[in-house]
Design an enzyme around this catalytic site. Structure first.
Site, mmCIF file in Angstrom:
data_model
loop_
_atom_site.group_PDB
_atom_site.id
_atom_site.type_symbol
_atom_site.label_atom_id
_atom_site.label_comp_id
_atom_site.label_asym_id
_atom_site.label_seq_id
_atom_site.Cartn_x
_atom_site.Cartn_y
_atom_site.Cartn_z
ATOM 1 N N SER A 100 2.564 -4.617 -6.384
ATOM 2 C CA SER A 100 3.595 -3.707 -5.890
ATOM 3 C C SER A 100 4.972 -4.245 -6.246
ATOM 4 O O SER A 100 5.267 -5.416 -6.010
ATOM 5 C CB SER A 100 3.481 -3.547 -4.376
ATOM 6 O OG SER A 100 2.257 -2.941 -4.034
ATOM 7 N N ARG B 106 6.500 -9.171 4.236
ATOM 8 C CA ARG B 106 6.644 -9.683 2.872
ATOM 9 C C ARG B 106 7.721 -10.765 2.777
ATOM 10 O O ARG B 106 8.449 -10.866 1.789
ATOM 11 C CB ARG B 106 6.981 -8.545 1.895
ATOM 12 C CG ARG B 106 5.897 -7.498 1.735
ATOM 13 C CD ARG B 106 4.670 -8.081 1.034
ATOM 14 N NE ARG B 106 3.718 -7.046 0.706
ATOM 15 C CZ ARG B 106 2.694 -6.688 1.468
ATOM 16 N NH1 ARG B 106 2.496 -7.308 2.620
ATOM 17 N NH2 ARG B 106 1.864 -5.742 1.094
ATOM 18 N N GLU C 174 9.875 -6.575 -4.163
ATOM 19 C CA GLU C 174 8.788 -7.422 -3.681
ATOM 20 C C GLU C 174 8.417 -8.440 -4.744
ATOM 21 O O GLU C 174 8.090 -9.588 -4.433
ATOM 22 C CB GLU C 174 7.565 -6.573 -3.320
ATOM 23 C CG GLU C 174 6.409 -7.369 -2.757
ATOM 24 C CD GLU C 174 5.305 -6.494 -2.206
ATOM 25 O OE1 GLU C 174 4.126 -6.835 -2.409
ATOM 26 O OE2 GLU C 174 5.608 -5.468 -1.556
#
EC number: 1.3.1.98
Length: 305
Positions: A206, A157, A288
């Site tokens: 998310s 990520r 995130e």
């Protein structure tokens, strides 16, 4: 170029203040000319589809750039897909499948190809880095550059790209596949996602990265010990609310604009979740969802002991 352009309608969470300046280039030449002529002290923020983003209530200073129709081309040849940065991930997956190329992992990822490259998006054990060949981008100074895998700094990520670099095109490698089989695979992925995630709510995907360091694989042997949702559940924060924000009762790693939330509500609830998880587990959750812009104020819940 617009001044004080409202940004909340351009984000999935529908929150946030305006852009001081807002620009949609018509093509690559237009983008380069604008950036090269921009005063160096003016910050630049590239905005994708707003799917993985909280824009704070005070808005964004400087110039917000959003790519449009001039950057949504798609070409498929051999085992390669050349995709404009403005192409939605889901659309890229569907068109690739029709061309007999397997980019099915993109089907359930919200956002655009440019954003997927910038954050190394992935799911079901596949990441954009696994397919990445090169990207075209424009620097803050208006120069066109080519980025190779070693230039990206891919991690879970994450990439090492400067925040004001504008990705304009991405080239991916893809394995061949039968179009009907690929379509069926994507339908299965969609059904699995809709059964476990609040896809009908206003979310940003998310909220926190998995401390495990990888996304869900979708396999029966997948472990949940260090998944963000599991840690949030154990800390008692599934369904928690702050103002109009809520951690989804359906999936506790999804922040939801449940009832007229402000950006301060959403970010404040996320910070409370991080504190609870730290207190309970001694593990620090990393955002995130990208948070940008200026707050109007600090949420009062965050000032309490």
């Amino acid at each position: 170029m617009e001044s004080n352009r409202p940004l909340a309608p351009l984000t999935w969470l529908r929150v946030g203040g305006p852009a001081e300046r807002f620009f949609m280039p018509k093509d690559l030449e237009d983008l380069c000319a604008t950036l090269s002529g921009l005063a160096p002290e003016i910050p630049v923020f590239p905005l994708g589809l707003g799917s993985n983003l909280i824009i704070r209530d005070g808005g964004i200073r400087g110039l917000v750039i959003r790519l449009g129709r001039g950057f949504n081309g798609m070409e498929f040849s051999g085992d390669r897909a050349v995709l404009g940065a403005a192409v939605p991930d889901a659309q890229a997956a569907k068109r690739a499948a029709m061309a007999g190329l397997d980019l099915t992992f993109l089907r359930t990822i919200p956002g655009s190809i440019g954003g997927a490259a910038r954050m190394n998006a992935g799911c079901y054990g596949s990441y954009l880095a696994d397919h990445f060949l090169e990207a075209q981008a424009v620097t803050r100074q208006g120069e066109v550059v080519t980025l190779l895998p070693q230039d990206m700094g891919f991690a879970y990520r994450h990439t090492d790209l400067p925040p004001d670099l504008v990705i304009t095109r991405v080239t991916l490698a893809a394995a061949p596949g039968d179009p009907e089989a690929l379509a069926a695979k994507m339908e299965e992925q969609l059904a699995r996602r809709d059964a476990s995630q609040p896809t009908r709510d206003r979310t940003a995907g998310s909220t926190f990265r998995n401390p495990a360091g990888f996304s869900s694989t979708g396999r029966a042997d997948d472990t949940h010990e260090l998944k963000a949702w599991s840690l949030i559940d154990a800390a008692g924060m599934r369904g928690a609310r702050l103002g109009g924000a809520q951690m989804s009762p359906m999936h506790s790693n999804f922040l939801v604009n449940a009832e007229g939330a402000t950006a301060a509500d959403l970010e404040g609830l996320g910070e409370l979740v991080r504190k609870k998880v730290w207190d309970f587990h001694g593990i620090e959750l990393i955002w995130e969802v990208q948070r940008v812009g200026d707050p109007l104020s600090v949420h009062p819940e965050l000032t309490k002991d």
